[in-house]
Design a protein around this motif. Structure first.
Motif, PDB file in Angstrom:
ATOM      1  N   GLY A   1       0.812  -1.214   0.000  1.00 28.81           N
ATOM      2  CA  GLY A   1       0.000   0.000   0.000  1.00 28.81           C
ATOM      3  C   GLY A   1       0.845   1.263   0.000  1.00 28.81           C
ATOM      4  O   GLY A   1       0.564   2.212  -0.734  1.00 28.81           O
ATOM      5  N   LYS A   2       1.907   1.271   0.805  1.00 29.67           N
ATOM      6  CA  LYS A   2       2.790   2.440   0.838  1.00 29.67           C
ATOM      7  C   LYS A   2       3.494   2.639  -0.504  1.00 29.67           C
ATOM      8  O   LYS A   2       3.556   3.759  -1.020  1.00 29.67           O
ATOM      9  CB  LYS A   2       3.825   2.289   1.953  1.00 29.67           C
ATOM     10  CG  LYS A   2       3.239   2.415   3.346  1.00 29.67           C
ATOM     11  CD  LYS A   2       4.305   2.183   4.406  1.00 29.67           C
ATOM     12  CE  LYS A   2       3.748   2.314   5.806  1.00 29.67           C
ATOM     13  NZ  LYS A   2       4.794   2.046   6.814  1.00 29.67           N
ATOM     14  N   ALA A   3       4.008   1.562  -1.063  1.00 31.29           N
ATOM     15  CA  ALA A   3       4.688   1.669  -2.362  1.00 31.29           C
ATOM     16  C   ALA A   3       3.707   2.080  -3.457  1.00 31.29           C
ATOM     17  O   ALA A   3       4.034   2.892  -4.330  1.00 31.29           O
ATOM     18  CB  ALA A   3       5.365   0.353  -2.720  1.00 31.29           C
ATOM     19  N   MET A   4       2.502   1.542  -3.418  1.00 26.75           N
ATOM     20  CA  MET A   4       1.470   1.891  -4.401  1.00 26.75           C
ATOM     21  C   MET A   4       1.139   3.371  -4.302  1.00 26.75           C
ATOM     22  O   MET A   4       1.091   4.071  -5.308  1.00 26.75           O
ATOM     23  CB  MET A   4       0.214   1.044  -4.173  1.00 26.75           C
ATOM     24  CG  MET A   4      -1.001   1.452  -4.987  1.00 26.75           C
ATOM     25  SD  MET A   4      -0.893   1.104  -6.744  1.00 26.75           S
ATOM     26  CE  MET A   4      -1.014  -0.653  -6.744  1.00 26.75           C
ATOM     27  N   ALA A   5       0.921   3.859  -3.094  1.00 26.51           N
ATOM     28  CA  ALA A   5       0.557   5.271  -2.915  1.00 26.51           C
ATOM     29  C   ALA A   5       1.668   6.186  -3.408  1.00 26.51           C
ATOM     30  O   ALA A   5       1.406   7.166  -4.122  1.00 26.51           O
ATOM     31  CB  ALA A   5       0.264   5.551  -1.443  1.00 26.51           C
ATOM     32  N   GLN A   6       2.895   5.883  -3.045  1.00 24.14           N
ATOM     33  CA  GLN A   6       4.017   6.713  -3.478  1.00 24.14           C
ATOM     34  C   GLN A   6       4.140   6.705  -4.996  1.00 24.14           C
ATOM     35  O   GLN A   6       4.427   7.739  -5.613  1.00 24.14           O
ATOM     36  CB  GLN A   6       5.303   6.232  -2.809  1.00 24.14           C
ATOM     37  CG  GLN A   6       5.299   6.485  -1.321  1.00 24.14           C
ATOM     38  CD  GLN A   6       6.394   5.739  -0.583  1.00 24.14           C
ATOM     39  OE1 GLN A   6       7.219   5.054  -1.167  1.00 24.14           O
ATOM     40  NE2 GLN A   6       6.419   5.881   0.725  1.00 24.14           N
ATOM     41  N   THR A   7       3.887   5.562  -5.608  1.00 23.42           N
ATOM     42  CA  THR A   7       3.948   5.461  -7.069  1.00 23.42           C
ATOM     43  C   THR A   7       2.811   6.246  -7.715  1.00 23.42           C
ATOM     44  O   THR A   7       3.019   6.974  -8.679  1.00 23.42           O
ATOM     45  CB  THR A   7       3.885   3.975  -7.504  1.00 23.42           C
ATOM     46  OG1 THR A   7       4.984   3.292  -6.912  1.00 23.42           O
ATOM     47  CG2 THR A   7       3.931   3.832  -9.017  1.00 23.42           C
ATOM     48  N   LEU A   8       1.614   6.108  -7.181  1.00 20.40           N
ATOM     49  CA  LEU A   8       0.467   6.824  -7.744  1.00 20.40           C
ATOM     50  C   LEU A   8       0.634   8.333  -7.618  1.00 20.40           C
ATOM     51  O   LEU A   8       0.218   9.079  -8.510  1.00 20.40           O
ATOM     52  CB  LEU A   8      -0.829   6.377  -7.074  1.00 20.40           C
ATOM     53  CG  LEU A   8      -1.252   4.934  -7.335  1.00 20.40           C
ATOM     54  CD1 LEU A   8      -2.502   4.597  -6.527  1.00 20.40           C
ATOM     55  CD2 LEU A   8      -1.474   4.679  -8.812  1.00 20.40           C
ATOM     56  N   LEU A   9       1.235   8.768  -6.556  1.00 17.76           N
ATOM     57  CA  LEU A   9       1.452  10.209  -6.389  1.00 17.76           C
ATOM     58  C   LEU A   9       2.518  10.733  -7.345  1.00 17.76           C
ATOM     59  O   LEU A   9       2.514  11.906  -7.691  1.00 17.76           O
ATOM     60  CB  LEU A   9       1.841  10.530  -4.946  1.00 17.76           C
ATOM     61  CG  LEU A   9       0.715  10.365  -3.936  1.00 17.76           C
ATOM     62  CD1 LEU A   9       1.260  10.501  -2.514  1.00 17.76           C
ATOM     63  CD2 LEU A   9      -0.398  11.367  -4.185  1.00 17.76           C
ATOM     64  N   GLY A  10       3.395   9.817  -7.793  1.00 19.50           N
ATOM     65  CA  GLY A  10       4.449  10.215  -8.729  1.00 19.50           C
ATOM     66  C   GLY A  10       4.003  10.109 -10.173  1.00 19.50           C
ATOM     67  O   GLY A  10       4.045  11.083 -10.923  1.00 19.50           O
ATOM     68  N   THR A  11       3.568   8.949 -10.584  1.00 18.45           N
ATOM     69  CA  THR A  11       3.176   8.731 -11.979  1.00 18.45           C
ATOM     70  C   THR A  11       2.016   7.763 -12.043  1.00 18.45           C
ATOM     71  O   THR A  11       2.180   6.562 -11.848  1.00 18.45           O
ATOM     72  CB  THR A  11       4.352   8.131 -12.801  1.00 18.45           C
ATOM     73  OG1 THR A  11       4.775   6.924 -12.158  1.00 18.45           O
ATOM     74  CG2 THR A  11       5.515   9.085 -12.911  1.00 18.45           C
ATOM     75  N   LEU A  12       0.859   8.266 -12.284  1.00 20.97           N
ATOM     76  CA  LEU A  12      -0.348   7.454 -12.427  1.00 20.97           C
ATOM     77  C   LEU A  12      -0.435   6.954 -13.868  1.00 20.97           C
ATOM     78  O   LEU A  12      -0.220   7.725 -14.795  1.00 20.97           O
ATOM     79  CB  LEU A  12      -1.575   8.295 -12.087  1.00 20.97           C
ATOM     80  CG  LEU A  12      -2.897   7.565 -11.946  1.00 20.97           C
ATOM     81  CD1 LEU A  12      -2.848   6.619 -10.742  1.00 20.97           C
ATOM     82  CD2 LEU A  12      -4.013   8.562 -11.750  1.00 20.97           C
ATOM     83  N   PRO A  13      -0.752   5.675 -14.077  1.00 23.12           N
ATOM     84  CA  PRO A  13      -0.890   5.193 -15.464  1.00 23.12           C
ATOM     85  C   PRO A  13      -2.006   5.924 -16.193  1.00 23.12           C
ATOM     86  O   PRO A  13      -3.040   6.205 -15.612  1.00 23.12           O
ATOM     87  CB  PRO A  13      -1.218   3.710 -15.300  1.00 23.12           C
ATOM     88  CG  PRO A  13      -1.611   3.520 -13.889  1.00 23.12           C
ATOM     89  CD  PRO A  13      -1.072   4.659 -13.104  1.00 23.12           C
ATOM     90  N   GLU A  14      -1.765   6.250 -17.438  1.00 25.06           N
ATOM     91  CA  GLU A  14      -2.778   6.952 -18.233  1.00 25.06           C
ATOM     92  C   GLU A  14      -3.809   5.980 -18.773  1.00 25.06           C
ATOM     93  O   GLU A  14      -3.538   4.893 -19.110  1.00 25.06           O
ATOM     94  CB  GLU A  14      -2.118   7.685 -19.409  1.00 25.06           C
ATOM     95  CG  GLU A  14      -1.222   8.814 -18.958  1.00 25.06           C
ATOM     96  CD  GLU A  14      -1.937   9.891 -18.177  1.00 25.06           C
ATOM     97  OE1 GLU A  14      -3.052  10.265 -18.530  1.00 25.06           O
ATOM     98  OE2 GLU A  14      -1.371  10.360 -17.180  1.00 25.06           O
TER      99      GLU A  14
END
Length: 183
Positions: free
Chosen positions: A170-183
């Motif tokens: 969850g932490k890694a997912m959130a950090q990734t989503l805040l950086g680059t969300l898939p289009e």
């Protein structure tokens, strides 16, 4: 903990899903955590039933970008690692592919998302993931370009190990989503 297939959502994979959802929410990201047990009373037809649930949510909330289907591997192998001195179930990301016969127009987006998530998790929590399982299966990954199936450990892991993996994911997912969300 007591049985592989309990309907008590505080003792099954739904509990791990909630741990992951809370970790994502702690970063200010909205999460819709559906607790429906699509494999109850029978595993047969569970993906068809979950597809209806996901489609209903996508229709109601068209801004949804990521759909995660949370499971535990049905093997008795106990994939475990240690993260910050605590045992955690290893997780496996599953991404389907299409040879033109499966009607999965988003499979390459899902695969890139899976690879990116694995990289993000491993850079934060080395050894938490098993290799991405890339296969000719749909698992409802045809519904979005951000659909993945995540297996948190297996029936051999404890609920605590599974919850620890879910928190890290969850932490890694959130950090990734805040950086680059898939289009």
């Amino acid at each position: 903990r007591h049985t592989w297939r309990t309907t008590d959502n505080t003792q099954n994979i739904v509990a791990a899903g909630e741990v992951m959802a809370e970790a994502i929410r702690s970063y200010g990201i909205e999460v819709l955590h559906d607790e429906t047990q699509h494999d109850y009373p029978s595993y047969n037809g569970s993906y068809e039933r979950s597809a209806v649930t996901v489609q209903d949510y996508l229709e109601k909330y068209p801004s949804i970008k990521v759909v995660l289907d949370v499971h535990r591997d049905t093997t008795l192998v106990k994939p475990v690692t240690e993260i910050d001195g605590r045992k955690a179930a290893q997780l496996m990301i599953i991404a389907g592919c299409d040879d033109g016969t499966m009607d999965m127009p988003n499979w390459s987006k899902n695969f890139r998302f899976a690879a990116g998530m694995q990289d993000a998790i491993e850079s934060r929590y080395p050894s938490l993931t098993r290799p991405v399982f890339f296969c000719y299966r749909k698992y409802n990954m045809d519904l979005t370009g951000g659909s993945l199936l995540i297996e948190f450990g297996s029936h051999g892991n404890t609920l605590e190990e599974t919850a620890r993996a879910a928190e890290c994911m969850g932490k890694a997912m959130a950090q990734t989503l805040l950086g680059t969300l898939p289009e």
